[in-house]
Design a protein around this motif. Structure first.
Motif, PDB file in Angstrom:
ATOM      1  N   LEU A 208       0.722 -12.714   2.729  1.00 49.68           N
ATOM      2  CA  LEU A 208       1.544 -12.291   3.852  1.00 49.68           C
ATOM      3  C   LEU A 208       2.091 -10.886   3.638  1.00 49.68           C
ATOM      4  O   LEU A 208       2.188 -10.101   4.589  1.00 49.68           O
ATOM      5  N   VAL A 209       2.475 -10.561   2.427  1.00 54.73           N
ATOM      6  CA  VAL A 209       2.964  -9.211   2.138  1.00 54.73           C
ATOM      7  C   VAL A 209       1.881  -8.187   2.474  1.00 54.73           C
ATOM      8  O   VAL A 209       2.131  -7.200   3.173  1.00 54.73           O
ATOM      9  N   ARG A 210       0.677  -8.434   1.998  1.00 53.44           N
ATOM     10  CA  ARG A 210      -0.420  -7.484   2.253  1.00 53.44           C
ATOM     11  C   ARG A 210      -0.752  -7.408   3.745  1.00 53.44           C
ATOM     12  O   ARG A 210      -0.962  -6.319   4.285  1.00 53.44           O
ATOM     13  N   ARG A 211      -0.805  -8.559   4.393  1.00 53.50           N
ATOM     14  CA  ARG A 211      -1.141  -8.580   5.812  1.00 53.50           C
ATOM     15  C   ARG A 211      -0.063  -7.882   6.636  1.00 53.50           C
ATOM     16  O   ARG A 211      -0.360  -7.164   7.599  1.00 53.50           O
ATOM     17  N   TYR A 212       1.189  -8.102   6.277  1.00 53.88           N
ATOM     18  CA  TYR A 212       2.276  -7.460   7.004  1.00 53.88           C
ATOM     19  C   TYR A 212       2.200  -5.952   6.859  1.00 53.88           C
ATOM     20  O   TYR A 212       2.313  -5.213   7.849  1.00 53.88           O
ATOM     21  N   LEU A 213       2.011  -5.471   5.659  1.00 53.44           N
ATOM     22  CA  LEU A 213       1.963  -4.026   5.459  1.00 53.44           C
ATOM     23  C   LEU A 213       0.758  -3.410   6.162  1.00 53.44           C
ATOM     24  O   LEU A 213       0.835  -2.285   6.669  1.00 53.44           O
ATOM     25  N   ALA A 214      -0.350  -4.125   6.226  1.00 57.79           N
ATOM     26  CA  ALA A 214      -1.522  -3.595   6.920  1.00 57.79           C
ATOM     27  C   ALA A 214      -1.231  -3.359   8.392  1.00 57.79           C
ATOM     28  O   ALA A 214      -1.746  -2.410   8.994  1.00 57.79           O
ATOM     29  N   ALA A 215      -0.387  -4.202   8.999  1.00 64.84           N
ATOM     30  CA  ALA A 215      -0.122  -4.116  10.436  1.00 64.84           C
ATOM     31  C   ALA A 215       1.210  -3.478  10.781  1.00 64.84           C
ATOM     32  O   ALA A 215       1.420  -3.098  11.943  1.00 64.84           O
ATOM     33  N   TYR A 216       2.112  -3.309   9.786  1.00 69.38           N
ATOM     34  CA  TYR A 216       3.461  -2.830  10.084  1.00 69.38           C
ATOM     35  C   TYR A 216       3.963  -1.754   9.121  1.00 69.38           C
ATOM     36  O   TYR A 216       4.982  -1.122   9.397  1.00 69.38           O
ATOM     37  N   GLY A 217       3.303  -1.552   8.000  1.00 70.99           N
ATOM     38  CA  GLY A 217       3.832  -0.643   6.994  1.00 70.99           C
ATOM     39  C   GLY A 217       3.775   0.815   7.424  1.00 70.99           C
ATOM     40  O   GLY A 217       3.147   1.155   8.430  1.00 70.99           O
ATOM     41  N   PRO A 218       4.454   1.666   6.648  1.00 68.41           N
ATOM     42  CA  PRO A 218       5.322   1.366   5.517  1.00 68.41           C
ATOM     43  C   PRO A 218       6.586   0.643   5.977  1.00 68.41           C
ATOM     44  O   PRO A 218       7.099   0.920   7.063  1.00 68.41           O
ATOM     45  N   ALA A 219       7.097  -0.259   5.135  1.00 72.25           N
ATOM     46  CA  ALA A 219       8.234  -1.066   5.554  1.00 72.25           C
ATOM     47  C   ALA A 219       9.022  -1.525   4.338  1.00 72.25           C
ATOM     48  O   ALA A 219       8.520  -1.512   3.207  1.00 72.25           O
ATOM     49  N   THR A 220      10.262  -1.933   4.601  1.00 71.92           N
ATOM     50  CA  THR A 220      11.115  -2.443   3.539  1.00 71.92           C
ATOM     51  C   THR A 220      10.910  -3.946   3.375  1.00 71.92           C
ATOM     52  O   THR A 220      10.356  -4.620   4.243  1.00 71.92           O
ATOM     53  N   SER A 221      11.418  -4.484   2.277  1.00 67.42           N
ATOM     54  CA  SER A 221      11.392  -5.932   2.093  1.00 67.42           C
ATOM     55  C   SER A 221      12.205  -6.629   3.171  1.00 67.42           C
ATOM     56  O   SER A 221      11.857  -7.730   3.611  1.00 67.42           O
ATOM     57  N   ALA A 222      13.284  -5.986   3.617  1.00 65.56           N
ATOM     58  CA  ALA A 222      14.092  -6.567   4.697  1.00 65.56           C
ATOM     59  C   ALA A 222      13.312  -6.610   6.001  1.00 65.56           C
ATOM     60  O   ALA A 222      13.463  -7.537   6.797  1.00 65.56           O
ATOM     61  N   ASP A 223      12.469  -5.600   6.244  1.00 60.26           N
ATOM     62  CA  ASP A 223      11.613  -5.615   7.430  1.00 60.26           C
ATOM     63  C   ASP A 223      10.649  -6.798   7.370  1.00 60.26           C
ATOM     64  O   ASP A 223      10.434  -7.491   8.373  1.00 60.26           O
ATOM     65  N   LEU A 224      10.071  -7.020   6.210  1.00 61.05           N
ATOM     66  CA  LEU A 224       9.134  -8.133   6.027  1.00 61.05           C
ATOM     67  C   LEU A 224       9.812  -9.460   6.343  1.00 61.05           C
ATOM     68  O   LEU A 224       9.245 -10.319   7.030  1.00 61.05           O
ATOM     69  N   ARG A 225      11.035  -9.622   5.872  1.00 62.33           N
ATOM     70  CA  ARG A 225      11.742 -10.868   6.148  1.00 62.33           C
ATOM     71  C   ARG A 225      12.102 -10.968   7.630  1.00 62.33           C
ATOM     72  O   ARG A 225      12.039 -12.054   8.221  1.00 62.33           O
ATOM     73  N   ALA A 226      12.466  -9.850   8.260  1.00 63.82           N
ATOM     74  CA  ALA A 226      12.789  -9.882   9.688  1.00 63.82           C
ATOM     75  C   ALA A 226      11.592 -10.311  10.512  1.00 63.82           C
ATOM     76  O   ALA A 226      11.732 -11.020  11.519  1.00 63.82           O
ATOM     77  N   TRP A 227      10.399  -9.891  10.110  1.00 59.20           N
ATOM     78  CA  TRP A 227       9.186 -10.277  10.836  1.00 59.20           C
ATOM     79  C   TRP A 227       8.854 -11.745  10.636  1.00 59.20           C
ATOM     80  O   TRP A 227       8.570 -12.476  11.594  1.00 59.20           O
TER      81      TRP A 227
END
Length: 367
Positions: A208-227
């Protein structure tokens, strides 16, 4: 460490979200790349994909739903998402605890005295014959055991948390209105949900971390949790950190990203894009300043459809019964911007009306 401005982050978001240039990719691949599309409003994913894919044909998405290649189910943040079948099966167990906690956070008082494991077993039994059930039908089947519990609370806990279900077609098909009918996720897809890892590792979280960054990065860990709505992801981030690139934003926050992911320059042209309600290009972050001003942040959680101009939210839009798209600006637009908004609005009206209308009105533009 390199500092990225909000404008640079905005351009990166547009590139990852397929909003900088229309993408030539199959619909199923686009849904997978985006990590799903927010879909509590059934027609909105069609608009989101129309804004992202070249020559998008809505029948292709409808076909994926009826063909059981994509599904509508509760997942990220306990909201209905349209995700691929593979992702639904791979991700659901990782989301179980979050889904349960979020429903309890809303209905803890109404669910006092309810044994959740017994409720889950009762729900699975009711759905075991693979016959579609509405939430009301499921509640009627269990409320006798817990007469003091709230009916809405029982239903939400069943279908949004305890029992993995999908909302089956015709719900979610193009230009179709239909109520919600639920079927077990595993029965609908003919495959079992992937179980949690038993060795204490978190391969799904790392993916999920990798997939999130591929579609939303660069991003913070807080962004990842918000998503995602998920707790426990810091361990997954730590496990993959060595393979990630690091940056900082203008406020000093650490940003993570895939090393070779696109990060266009701040002057990269950004065409006008019409976004549907609750689009994850906005909701997918805790800090949304890369794409929307703080003064307009409330629009993103109020279900307002927005227009991106030069990569930022600059207007809202709606469509009436005769398929006229009406745009309401949030700031003064230049003549060139007005022209591009009108042109794109006409194209959207044509799409929404199956080519029967190309009417677009711009409300409140200053002279």
């Amino acid at each position: 460490m390199t500092v990225l401005t909000d404008r640079e982050l905005g351009r990166a978001t547009l590139a990852r979200q397929l909003l900088l240039e229309p993408a030539d990719m199959p619909v199923e691949d686009a849904v997978a790349h985006l990590g799903g599309l927010q879909a509590q409003e059934p027609q909105e994913p069609f608009i989101g994909l129309w804004s992202r894919l070249r020559a998008f044909d809505p029948s292709h998405l409808s076909g994926l739903l009826t063909g059981r290649r994509v599904v509508r189910t509760h997942l990220m943040r306990r909201t209905i998402h349209l995700v691929t079948a593979d992702d639904a099966l791979a991700w659901r167990s990782r989301h179980d605890a979050m889904l349960r906690q979020r429903v309890l956070g809303t209905y803890r008082h109404e669910l006092t005295g309810v044994d959740l494991e017994e409720l889950a077993a009762a729900g699975r039994e009711l759905l075991a014959d693979a016959e579609p059930r509405t939430m009301s039908e499921l509640v009627r089947g269990v409320e006798g055991r817990w007469p003091a519990a709230g009916r809405r609370a029982l239903g939400e806990m069943l279908i949004a948390a305890l029992v993995p279900v999908v909302q089956i077609p015709p719900r979610g098909l193009w230009r179709t209105k239909a109520g919600v009918r639920n079927v077990l996720l595993s029965a609908w897809l003919g495959r079992e949900i992937a179980p949690p890892a038993q060795d204490g590792s978190d391969p799904v979280g790392q993916a999920l971390v990798r997939r999130y960054l591929a579609a939303y990065g660069p991003a913070t860990s807080a962004d990842l949790r918000a998503w995602s709505g998920l707790a426990g992801l810091p361990a997954a981030v730590a496990a993959v950190r060595a393979e990630l690139a690091g940056f900082r934003d203008e406020r000093g926050r650490e940003l993570l990203d895939l090393p070779d992911a696109p990060r266009p320059g701040p002057d990269t042209p950004a065409p006008v894009r019409f976004l549907p309600a609750f689009d994850s290009a906005i909701l997918g972050y805790r800090y949304r300043g890369r794409i929307i001003d703080d003064a307009h942040r409330g629009l993103s959680v109020a279900g307002e459809r927005v227009v991106l101009v030069d990569g930022r939210v600059a207007a809202t839009w709606n469509v009436d019964r005769d398929a006229t798209v009406t745009v309401t600006p949030l700031r003064r637009l230049t003549p060139a911007e007005r022209s591009e908004v009108a042109e794109q609005g006409q194209a959207l009206a044509s799409f929404l009306s199956d080519q029967d209308s190309d009417r677009a009105e711009i409300a409140g533009f200053p002279d």
